[in-house]
Design a protein around this motif. Structure first.
Motif, PDB file in Angstrom:
ATOM      1  N   THR D  94       0.825  -1.211   0.000  1.00  0.00           N
ATOM      2  CA  THR D  94       0.000   0.000   0.000  1.00  0.00           C
ATOM      3  C   THR D  94       0.857   1.257   0.000  1.00  0.00           C
ATOM      4  O   THR D  94       2.038   1.222   0.364  1.00  0.00           O
ATOM      5  CB  THR D  94      -0.872   0.072   1.274  1.00  0.00           C
ATOM      6  OG1 THR D  94      -0.019   0.346   2.394  1.00  0.00           O
ATOM      7  CG2 THR D  94      -1.601  -1.236   1.535  1.00  0.00           C
ATOM      8  N   THR D  95       0.220   2.353  -0.405  1.00  0.00           N
ATOM      9  CA  THR D  95       0.862   3.665  -0.280  1.00  0.00           C
ATOM     10  C   THR D  95      -0.144   4.681   0.231  1.00  0.00           C
ATOM     11  O   THR D  95      -1.355   4.529   0.055  1.00  0.00           O
ATOM     12  CB  THR D  95       1.389   4.186  -1.637  1.00  0.00           C
ATOM     13  OG1 THR D  95       0.321   4.104  -2.593  1.00  0.00           O
ATOM     14  CG2 THR D  95       2.575   3.397  -2.130  1.00  0.00           C
ATOM     15  N   THR D  97       0.069   8.636  -0.294  1.00  0.00           N
ATOM     16  CA  THR D  97       0.880   9.710  -0.858  1.00  0.00           C
ATOM     17  C   THR D  97      -0.027  10.874  -1.203  1.00  0.00           C
ATOM     18  O   THR D  97      -1.079  10.675  -1.825  1.00  0.00           O
ATOM     19  CB  THR D  97       1.587   9.221  -2.155  1.00  0.00           C
ATOM     20  OG1 THR D  97       2.167   7.948  -1.904  1.00  0.00           O
ATOM     21  CG2 THR D  97       2.652  10.197  -2.600  1.00  0.00           C
ATOM     22  N   GLY D 122       8.574   2.159  -2.850  1.00  0.00           N
ATOM     23  CA  GLY D 122       7.918   3.003  -1.853  1.00  0.00           C
ATOM     24  C   GLY D 122       6.662   2.440  -1.229  1.00  0.00           C
ATOM     25  O   GLY D 122       5.942   3.150  -0.518  1.00  0.00           O
ATOM     26  N   CYS D 123       6.372   1.204  -1.479  1.00  0.00           N
ATOM     27  CA  CYS D 123       5.165   0.608  -0.894  1.00  0.00           C
ATOM     28  C   CYS D 123       5.430   0.081   0.507  1.00  0.00           C
ATOM     29  O   CYS D 123       6.456  -0.560   0.764  1.00  0.00           O
ATOM     30  CB  CYS D 123       4.671  -0.548  -1.751  1.00  0.00           C
ATOM     31  SG  CYS D 123       3.875  -0.015  -3.271  1.00  0.00           S
ATOM     32  N   SER D 124       4.445   0.312   1.399  1.00  0.00           N
ATOM     33  CA  SER D 124       4.452  -0.357   2.683  1.00  0.00           C
ATOM     34  C   SER D 124       3.978  -1.787   2.488  1.00  0.00           C
ATOM     35  O   SER D 124       3.172  -2.075   1.602  1.00  0.00           O
ATOM     36  CB  SER D 124       3.511   0.343   3.661  1.00  0.00           C
ATOM     37  OG  SER D 124       4.107   1.530   4.129  1.00  0.00           O
ATOM     38  N   THR D 159       7.741  -0.469   6.534  1.00  0.00           N
ATOM     39  CA  THR D 159       7.556   0.798   5.824  1.00  0.00           C
ATOM     40  C   THR D 159       8.903   1.281   5.295  1.00  0.00           C
ATOM     41  O   THR D 159       9.877   1.359   6.052  1.00  0.00           O
ATOM     42  CB  THR D 159       6.991   1.864   6.793  1.00  0.00           C
ATOM     43  OG1 THR D 159       5.982   1.265   7.595  1.00  0.00           O
ATOM     44  CG2 THR D 159       6.423   3.045   6.049  1.00  0.00           C
ATOM     45  N   THR D 163       8.375   7.119   4.078  1.00  0.00           N
ATOM     46  CA  THR D 163       7.034   6.930   3.507  1.00  0.00           C
ATOM     47  C   THR D 163       6.007   6.615   4.591  1.00  0.00           C
ATOM     48  O   THR D 163       6.351   6.288   5.725  1.00  0.00           O
ATOM     49  CB  THR D 163       6.999   5.759   2.494  1.00  0.00           C
ATOM     50  OG1 THR D 163       7.134   4.536   3.219  1.00  0.00           O
ATOM     51  CG2 THR D 163       8.110   5.864   1.477  1.00  0.00           C
ATOM     52  N   GLY D 165       2.245   4.412   4.788  1.00  0.00           N
ATOM     53  CA  GLY D 165       1.462   3.448   4.006  1.00  0.00           C
ATOM     54  C   GLY D 165      -0.027   3.564   4.191  1.00  0.00           C
ATOM     55  O   GLY D 165      -0.797   3.045   3.384  1.00  0.00           O
TER      56      GLY D 165
END
Lengths: 483, 483, 483, 483
Positions: D94-95, D97, D122-124, D159, D163, D165
């Protein structure tokens, strides 16, 4: 009985099987080898020409360790201790005494001491899905399913000395019995009628009065093989002085022309109705006066015209039958029914199971980024793990890689791809077992080629000729937690 | 357009229909007469040869009361006041204005003043099942269904002057439009493609751009008839200076060869699999390598063998097809879909609807006991109200006598009889329209003959040649409450 | 037995009921009158104080035509001939002989001669829903339902001389037995236990051994009344020399405090959980150690604390209970269960059933347009035909006007109105039985007042003090088909 | 904020947890110890009095390996390679942003390189059920569930540096966050209203505008703990220069007084209706005139009487409430929701998992038969693995021993015992943690005592004080295959 059973004594056999998983350059070839070992010394061509779906085969090997390695009572003991085996789900305890067949399953988990208690008291133990727990059975079946093009199953039967666990009956599958330990006295009987020849469903329990004279009467010893088609009635009893352990490998359950036609006919009719106005024309106004059971004995020209019309339309149906599509539907079920493949370490290292990106504990970051290149050599990981289908206006690759070792333990798994990428997948399928360069895929741009290869690779469907090179191992800075 | 539509001007016609229910000695004949009146002056033979399912027919009668009696706006007004008519269920109020089709149904009962309010505001009124409320429409349809051998329906359309209630569209039924009041301007258009010729489903709403040039362009006046097959696109608009009322009689919805085959094919395949081992044989091990969409372009001898095999089996299927049984299944649906027959007083008096046992108020007891005798002359009450079926190992007589005037308002009704009594029922069916003596039924004993006749009589399926004699009317003692 | 049954001999009664439908200025009053006639000479106050749900009441009227007009065997005969009565659905034929209760229903329609044949052979005939076919029974029940505030039903029982059709049993309804013809010997027995007092469900069939001594032992004659509460065991037998016909009027099936609480409690809890955080707090960590059947005998302070907490929360629940809303839910079911009202001609003329807009055949157009004016006097057509509810964020008027005479023959019918119009409807409900001018409705604008009045009128919910005037009858131009 | 959050700096802590499974003489004690370690240095008494369900707790330990051993990113990597982890089922990527929360799960298995690719982008990574794959997480939760008396779950969140998530939101569980690796910046916010305090359902995603000012604003470092009740809004973001890994242990989902009352109230009402005739009495005839939303504003004495009656009945309900039975129903769900216990080797050897009967490969027979003796010392294997219930007229022991590590992976498992054996099971439950001799069980005969002990032992519910002695090891004859 020379006519009803084929019996062999395998005088010169010295081989034993190799149970290691090979790097399967060509899974079709490997599958064929396994099957040849299974029925050795009969040759497959002869087997399929003379015996398959026709009559039993007995091979006496006088080589007691020939079937070794596939399963053992000791492995059963170990599974009972280590796995969550449940009565009624994974294992049955049964007796057949004085003509009466009984199941004695309690509720809940089948702990080893409890199972052995039943055994000591004369119960037969049937393990229903050994492939879920035994790596070697999994291996055997996952390869044979590719050979037969249909789902293969197995049961293991452990019988205490001097007992019989099951009544005479016939099954709905082709059966290969591999005697593993001890001795069992088998009797086989011909199907009782045409209707029970290659039957669709298994029978209930028979009494001796139902089944006539045996066509085979034999004591199986370790290393021996007994094959018989669905519909052949059978019963087996452990000898008085020894237990018996065998594994029955089964296949071709609901894998007949009739099953295909059941997929095919409704769709053929639907298409015919859509495409041909003759199927949409009204019935004759007065057909009810001449047709129907109450009129079936009446000789009437209108009846003949009506019946001839039906015949014409049914003949027309043939040209509308979407045979390939129906085969694909059946294949889809096969893929879902299948065991996932057993991969060798070498195969793992050349697929998504290999190193690739990984967490580097000391650096606290991901390392090992590997990417496909235009000249990366790729192939499908196994001939039989995927199927390309057009379905619901999409192009889908159904595959068995995410299946579990429990039958239908996961939903059918598929990848949706663009219609444009279809020929690239077909190309890979038809190139098997050869590797091809990504660049040679029949697709417009290199990006598209890399993209489809990556999707297949990420789902585990591809083997590369060599493990992918990592592009960042050397460059990584070593800065703490900031790779 | 002489090729696409057949048009008639019925110069000499002077007749009007007789709406009384006759004593139907032969319901087949009566049904034929009604249909002949419907399409007069075209002859049925010509109609079915040249027009049916082929092209529209227009008959201009210049005899404005020719269609009188079937329905009228005054009858609609009366029905709205006396019956529990519901918006959306029995009646719709709609408009088609500036190319937009709308339905304006509120919830609940359609009281007359509310419906007329919609009408005054330019809404068309469509009554969906006038046969439920209008005895004459019931009569018309119950006879025509016997003629067509399929369920007939009707809609009534009332259109305010200068308006149109529906967008251009085609239906899934054969339509007979009888203009009853006022004038309507109709335009008909050919099906737009082969696929929309004799379609299985009705279309959505079309715009003018979708439908091309009309093949017919005519003002219907009272007494006129317009027939067109399913798939013919149509639209109608009331003239500026008059409302329009017409009734559309419909038939042949889902009554095609395709519908019969949908019943027939699955059963044919099931029988073939049971009877012929060829259908139970396994598929070739490697069929998945050559069959399927992904292989469909490959020229391969194995594919040809496979396809040929399918062709052989589909051809074999023909000989296993239980055509009579499938026709019976379709007939069973027809019986359930049917309206019950409209009986004349004369018919009632010669059936279970006649006097028979009845409560005698003054005597406080039942009088009029009547029984069947060996020489009682009997016949089926209507050719088309029953169907003899073998089903679930029983012999059943499905009949429409207890059906309601609401479509599927009751479950399918049947009488279970013994297998022995079957031929007696067949005898009665085939003797129609002649009466036969009970004694002549092909059954062992007189008791059995009386028994089957009584069962059929008690369910209303039989007519006697004369009302049954009462056996107790004279003897009854007259003692109070103790007959 | 003076204590268990109240018996009356109605010495001076000379009245008979008036079965005409009156113009019901006040349906509550009319309902009360009907009930007073039913139990005459007992007064309702006394009845509800001393007998209702407590003990049986017997009124011997010595006035054999007192109950006349509600139903008769002659009407049954007529219904069998004219209506589509089905065995098992609308009518049962039964026997109780030698302690054995049997049902003899064949399949299908119950034609009169067939029913009388069963009767002649000693079968009792029970008609299950006479209100569907008998206008007078409909009238009786539709009024009584308003009196009782719950659904009323009826069964008619015709018993041949000297027979009994049913075993001793108790029912789940309050029963009023009106003897109509002949004589029946009744025996009543007290409920066998507290648990069978005012039971929720009817009993099975009892034998004599189960039921003890009768508390009442009486022969009912025409004109007599017998009332007994649910739970009272009863059996009746026709005298040897006469048949018996009675009608049983029933009410108060599932209309108890418990039924209301079943609607109320789940919603009360849901609201409490939403509104009060105490209900959302966690259970004590260790409650399982002290609570549960296995701990119920242990004396433990923690148990007491836990139980006290439950008690507190259950007490708190009371304040969250949405009683009005639960009553409305029950009312909604009552409205759906109800018979539609029987309207007099006078009432019809002052409602949507009156002339209003109608089709004028000769002019071929709609005439008689009538509109509501600000000074039009209106009232609800019957006190009990509608119910105003807040539901799913909408304001809805549930009503029984479109119900059928068959129980649950249509779905619940409601009109959705704006929240603003709610008080206007409440005003009308509370003004009943007085008329009010449309202008006096508590709503903002005259348009809104006319609008809500029109919606109610169009659905048949309103009576006007006089038939609405037609505004177009004089003006109509007389131009053919263009009004 | 001293009032809204309790924060601790654990200056003197030097301990780390012991992750070995002990021989749990007293599982209640062991569970307490684990929880004490979890929240150290806060004492449980203080925690439950001041914080639990009230306000967040922050413990900063400055001891970065304090939480070590429960989970690590390296273990995640290993699990991805060895287990069949599926996107969307076991793991989400997930993200969050620019205020937008997105889930990026592809279909199928989550192969390690694919997951790391998402991470690199950049994804959790959220693992949904680490207890299924990580032995230590399983251990932690299986012990905590016994402490809390309710099902415990866990999620692991990885994470990437810099970032976030997930959007700000609140959950429906009590949350214990154990920071394992790297650093995360957390912000907590008070529930927005009473209605969102201790909510039953989790929230959707909030924006910054929805949530006000944080009550806590802190960077968690390895070894730290953060607890907050359901309803507390939270968001966390990894610091720019480091990834973050934490595990969230959750409990008390749907484990409130309200949940118990939802089981209790319907049954209480059912019992009250059965037992108390007041609940079966009819509603007042005219209640609809005074009750309902439309009457709710009217001041009316009848309303008051009605409402008082409801209040009386609801108060009466309390005395009919089957509290123990409702607790048992909740307990039954707890048992089904539970993880199975993690057993030490010592525990295994003293239970059905120990040697007992086993297959002796060399002798080809079963050896090691062990039986329980009157003086065998036994105890329940864990306090919380079983529950004794009376259900459907049976006495059942529900237990969690055959549960899988996948939530609800098997059906509820129970053993049916005789009512007589119930007290013996209660005796064992209440004797825990002490061993008792089989002979001391409160049952009639020794056979019965042995029988119930054997059933419990065979299902794995009992520990013996020492491994059972084998009775046949010495005697076994050594004859081949005939023990």
């Amino acid at each position: 009985d020379i006519e009803q059973v084929m019996s062999f004594t395998d005088e010169n056999n010295t081989g034993v099987w190799d149970h290691n998983v090979p790097y399967m350059f060509n899974s079709t070839e490997e599958a064929k080898k396994i099957f040849e070992c299974l029925i050795h010394p009969i040759k497959p061509d002869k087997f399929f020409k003379e015996l398959w779906e026709r009559k039993p085969l007995l091979v006496r090997r006088h080589l007691e360790n020939y079937n070794d390695g596939w399963f053992s009572t000791a492995e059963l003991d170990k599974i009972l201790r280590q796995e969550n085996i449940h009565f009624g789900v994974n294992l049955d305890v049964t007796t057949f005494t004085d003509g009466k067949r009984e199941t004695h399953n309690p509720a809940g988990r089948a702990h080893a001491p409890v199972v052995w208690d039943f055994y000591q008291n004369g119960c037969s133990v049937r393990m229903l899905n050994p492939q879920t727990y035994s790596r070697n059975v999994w291996k055997l079946l996952s390869v044979l399913q590719e050979y037969f093009g249909c789902c293969c199953g197995a049961n293991v039967y452990l019988t205490p000395p001097g007992t019989q666990g099951f009544a005479p009956h016939y099954d709905d599958i082709e059966a290969f019995i591999l005697q593993l330990e001890g001795k069992k006295y088998w009797r086989l009987y011909s199907p009782r009628s045409d209707a029970e020849t290659l039957p669709r469903l298994s029978s209930g329990n028979f009494s001796e009065d139902d089944i006539g004279e045996p066509i085979l009467d034999v004591v199986l010893e370790p290393g021996d093989l007994l094959y018989f088609p669905r519909g052949v009635i059978h019963q087996g009893k452990a000898l008085e002085d020894t237990h018996s352990l065998h594994i029955t490998v089964s296949c071709y359950q609901k894998n007949t022309w009739g099953d295909l036609l059941e997929k095919l006919m409704p769709r053929a009719l639907q298409i015919a109705i859509e495409e041909d106005v003759d199927f949409r024309k009204g019935l004759p106004r007065d057909y009810m006066d001449v047709m129907g059971i109450a009129n079936s004995d009446i000789d009437n020209p209108q009846r003949k015209v009506f019946l001839r019309k039906i015949q014409q339309l049914m003949t027309k149906l043939i040209s509308h039958a979407p045979v390939d599509s129906a085969c694909d539907q059946l294949s889809k079920h096969y893929i879902h029914d299948s065991l996932p493949p057993v991969l060798s370490e070498a195969e793992k290292s050349c697929s998504v199971h290999g190193d690739g990106e990984r967490w580097e504990k000391s650096k606290k970051c991901v390392v090992g980024t590997a990417e496909m290149e235009p000249d990366t050599q790729i192939k499908i990981i196994r001939k039989g793990v995927l199927r390309l289908l057009a379905e619901d206006d999409d192009v889908r690759i159904y595959h068995s890689l995410d299946n579990t070792r429990i039958y239908h333990g996961s939903d059918p798994q598929y990848i949706e791809i663009s219609a444009e990428a279809g020929p690239a997948v077909e190309y890979l399928i038809h190139s098997y077992p050869e590797y091809v360069a990504i660049d040679s895929l029949p697709l417009g741009t290199l990006d598209e080629k890399i993209a489809i290869a990556s999707v297949l690779y990420d789902h585990g469907l591809l083997l590369t000729s060599e493990p992918l090179d990592s592009i960042d191992d050397d460059e990584s800075s070593g800065e703490p937690d900031n790779c």
